[in-house]
Design a protein around this motif. Sequence first.
Motif, mmCIF file in Angstrom:
data_model
loop_
_atom_site.group_PDB
_atom_site.id
_atom_site.type_symbol
_atom_site.label_atom_id
_atom_site.label_comp_id
_atom_site.label_asym_id
_atom_site.label_seq_id
_atom_site.Cartn_x
_atom_site.Cartn_y
_atom_site.Cartn_z
ATOM 1 N N ILE A 160 0.827 -1.206 0.000
ATOM 2 C CA ILE A 160 0.000 0.000 0.000
ATOM 3 C C ILE A 160 0.859 1.252 0.000
ATOM 4 O O ILE A 160 0.505 2.266 -0.611
ATOM 5 C CB ILE A 160 -0.977 -0.012 1.205
ATOM 6 C CG1 ILE A 160 -1.999 1.123 1.057
ATOM 7 C CG2 ILE A 160 -0.228 0.044 2.533
ATOM 8 C CD1 ILE A 160 -3.129 1.048 2.064
ATOM 9 N N HIS A 161 2.017 1.193 0.657
ATOM 10 C CA HIS A 161 2.936 2.335 0.648
ATOM 11 C C HIS A 161 3.532 2.536 -0.745
ATOM 12 O O HIS A 161 3.630 3.667 -1.239
ATOM 13 C CB HIS A 161 4.062 2.132 1.664
ATOM 14 C CG HIS A 161 3.617 2.210 3.095
ATOM 15 N ND1 HIS A 161 4.233 1.512 4.115
ATOM 16 C CD2 HIS A 161 2.611 2.898 3.682
ATOM 17 C CE1 HIS A 161 3.630 1.778 5.252
ATOM 18 N NE2 HIS A 161 2.645 2.610 5.026
ATOM 19 N N GLY A 162 3.930 1.430 -1.361
ATOM 20 C CA GLY A 162 4.517 1.511 -2.701
ATOM 21 C C GLY A 162 3.534 2.019 -3.731
ATOM 22 O O GLY A 162 3.882 2.840 -4.582
ATOM 23 N N PHE A 163 2.300 1.544 -3.664
ATOM 24 C CA PHE A 163 1.277 2.011 -4.589
ATOM 25 C C PHE A 163 1.006 3.502 -4.397
ATOM 26 O O PHE A 163 0.856 4.252 -5.374
ATOM 27 C CB PHE A 163 -0.024 1.221 -4.393
ATOM 28 C CG PHE A 163 -0.124 0.024 -5.288
ATOM 29 C CD1 PHE A 163 0.500 -1.173 -4.959
ATOM 30 C CD2 PHE A 163 -0.819 0.082 -6.484
ATOM 31 C CE1 PHE A 163 0.425 -2.278 -5.794
ATOM 32 C CE2 PHE A 163 -0.912 -1.022 -7.322
ATOM 33 C CZ PHE A 163 -0.291 -2.204 -6.980
ATOM 34 N N ALA A 164 0.933 3.920 -3.136
ATOM 35 C CA ALA A 164 0.651 5.327 -2.855
ATOM 36 C C ALA A 164 1.739 6.232 -3.430
ATOM 37 O O ALA A 164 1.462 7.317 -3.948
ATOM 38 C CB ALA A 164 0.523 5.547 -1.356
ATOM 39 N N LEU A 165 2.982 5.757 -3.361
ATOM 40 C CA LEU A 165 4.100 6.565 -3.847
ATOM 41 C C LEU A 165 4.249 6.487 -5.359
ATOM 42 O O LEU A 165 4.263 7.507 -6.058
ATOM 43 C CB LEU A 165 5.399 6.124 -3.174
ATOM 44 C CG LEU A 165 6.619 6.981 -3.509
ATOM 45 C CD1 LEU A 165 6.566 8.289 -2.744
ATOM 46 C CD2 LEU A 165 7.916 6.239 -3.169
ATOM 47 N N THR A 166 4.350 5.267 -5.889
ATOM 48 C CA THR A 166 4.695 5.101 -7.302
ATOM 49 C C THR A 166 3.505 5.241 -8.244
ATOM 50 O O THR A 166 3.679 5.651 -9.390
ATOM 51 C CB THR A 166 5.364 3.735 -7.532
ATOM 52 O OG1 THR A 166 4.445 2.692 -7.186
ATOM 53 C CG2 THR A 166 6.612 3.590 -6.670
ATOM 54 N N LYS A 167 2.309 4.900 -7.775
ATOM 55 C CA LYS A 167 1.129 4.991 -8.637
ATOM 56 C C LYS A 167 0.386 6.307 -8.460
ATOM 57 O O LYS A 167 -0.048 6.926 -9.436
ATOM 58 C CB LYS A 167 0.180 3.823 -8.359
ATOM 59 C CG LYS A 167 0.806 2.440 -8.506
ATOM 60 C CD LYS A 167 1.284 2.178 -9.931
ATOM 61 C CE LYS A 167 1.843 0.760 -10.054
ATOM 62 N NZ LYS A 167 2.370 0.498 -11.412
ATOM 63 N N ASP A 168 0.238 6.728 -7.198
ATOM 64 C CA ASP A 168 -0.521 7.947 -6.922
ATOM 65 C C ASP A 168 0.367 9.171 -6.761
ATOM 66 O O ASP A 168 -0.134 10.299 -6.726
ATOM 67 C CB ASP A 168 -1.369 7.763 -5.662
ATOM 68 C CG ASP A 168 -2.390 6.654 -5.820
ATOM 69 O OD1 ASP A 168 -2.826 6.421 -6.963
ATOM 70 O OD2 ASP A 168 -2.752 6.010 -4.818
ATOM 71 N N GLY A 169 1.678 8.956 -6.617
ATOM 72 C CA GLY A 169 2.604 10.088 -6.507
ATOM 73 C C GLY A 169 2.507 10.838 -5.194
ATOM 74 O O GLY A 169 2.850 12.026 -5.127
ATOM 75 N N LEU A 170 2.074 10.172 -4.134
ATOM 76 C CA LEU A 170 1.916 10.840 -2.839
ATOM 77 C C LEU A 170 3.261 10.897 -2.110
ATOM 78 O O LEU A 170 3.791 9.870 -1.686
ATOM 79 C CB LEU A 170 0.891 10.095 -1.986
ATOM 80 C CG LEU A 170 -0.540 10.049 -2.533
ATOM 81 C CD1 LEU A 170 -1.434 9.226 -1.621
ATOM 82 C CD2 LEU A 170 -1.096 11.470 -2.666
ATOM 83 N N LEU A 171 3.796 12.089 -1.957
ATOM 84 C CA LEU A 171 5.102 12.246 -1.328
ATOM 85 C C LEU A 171 5.064 11.952 0.167
ATOM 86 O O LEU A 171 6.111 11.793 0.794
ATOM 87 C CB LEU A 171 5.629 13.668 -1.561
ATOM 88 C CG LEU A 171 5.869 14.063 -3.023
ATOM 89 C CD1 LEU A 171 6.469 15.459 -3.095
ATOM 90 C CD2 LEU A 171 6.776 13.068 -3.724
#
Length: 312
Positions: A160-171
Amino acid sequence: MRWTLAAILLFGFAVPPALAQQNATCLSCHSQKTLQDQASHSVYVDEAKQKASVHGSLGCNACHTSIKGYPHPEHPAAVNCDTCHSNEAKDVVDSVHAKASGEPCLSCHGDPHAIVPAKNLQSPVFTLNIPRTCGSCHGNSELAKKLGLSNVYSLYVDSIHGFALTKDGLLVAATCSGCHGTHKILSHTNPESRTYRTNIPATCGSCHVGPKTQYFAGIHGKQLEAGNSTAPTCTDCHSVHQIAQVQSVSWQMKKSATCGECHQKQFATYLDTFHAQVSFLGYVETAHCWNCHRYHDIFPPSDPQSPVNPAN
């Protein structure tokens, strides 16, 4: 001090004439893309990137201190980053990366002549780029086998952390450095490590403040504070790198069994119930451990705050 117009046009900022001349002298050779040293390693310097880098205002011998002029020695002394970055260098020496092969600084920060600030999107240590940078070692199966590293890159990317960063771009999503630190990365067996067992709630709680507060109000957190190092922490329930979304079917299907690893007697009785049986058939909308006992603020049945207290 007087500045030459040529220096300003060449480097994009005002530099002393002597410094501009020194850099120009070095670049007269090192701007050639085919230039190599005796070991056939490229010694090419991209002039535009060097000018735009954080080191752009420095003269070449500010880092290459053994080079006093031209011609220079065939084997000049290695650059010591700790000449300027002493605090960071000390942290690296104390870290698990101290014995890493190659140059730890450059492995993370990239080409020394093209280093840009960490907040620059092009930096290897910009938030969005950190997993890929760390993954160059921790996602390399051959290197992982050779050095005994955990191949965690793919696990993180699918979390979920990886998706948030790499897919959604959430810094604001958790990254490697967010959990492990930056330069002074310690083994999880070191009591000073951010990922040492008793430090995990504080590390996760730096983002998840609400769950952290609830956790320490509950029986698990109180046991940990009382010195019980076996008390469950965040990673016992949520795992380490492959953290899944709690609403997902796969997560909910497994977590009652996770609770049962500690609460074996209670789990055995749960398995005999209708709730457990339909859960194993794939139904999510049924009672699991947390539906009755809550998530983070779990209290013993004797506590009036507990949902399973006889009065409740």
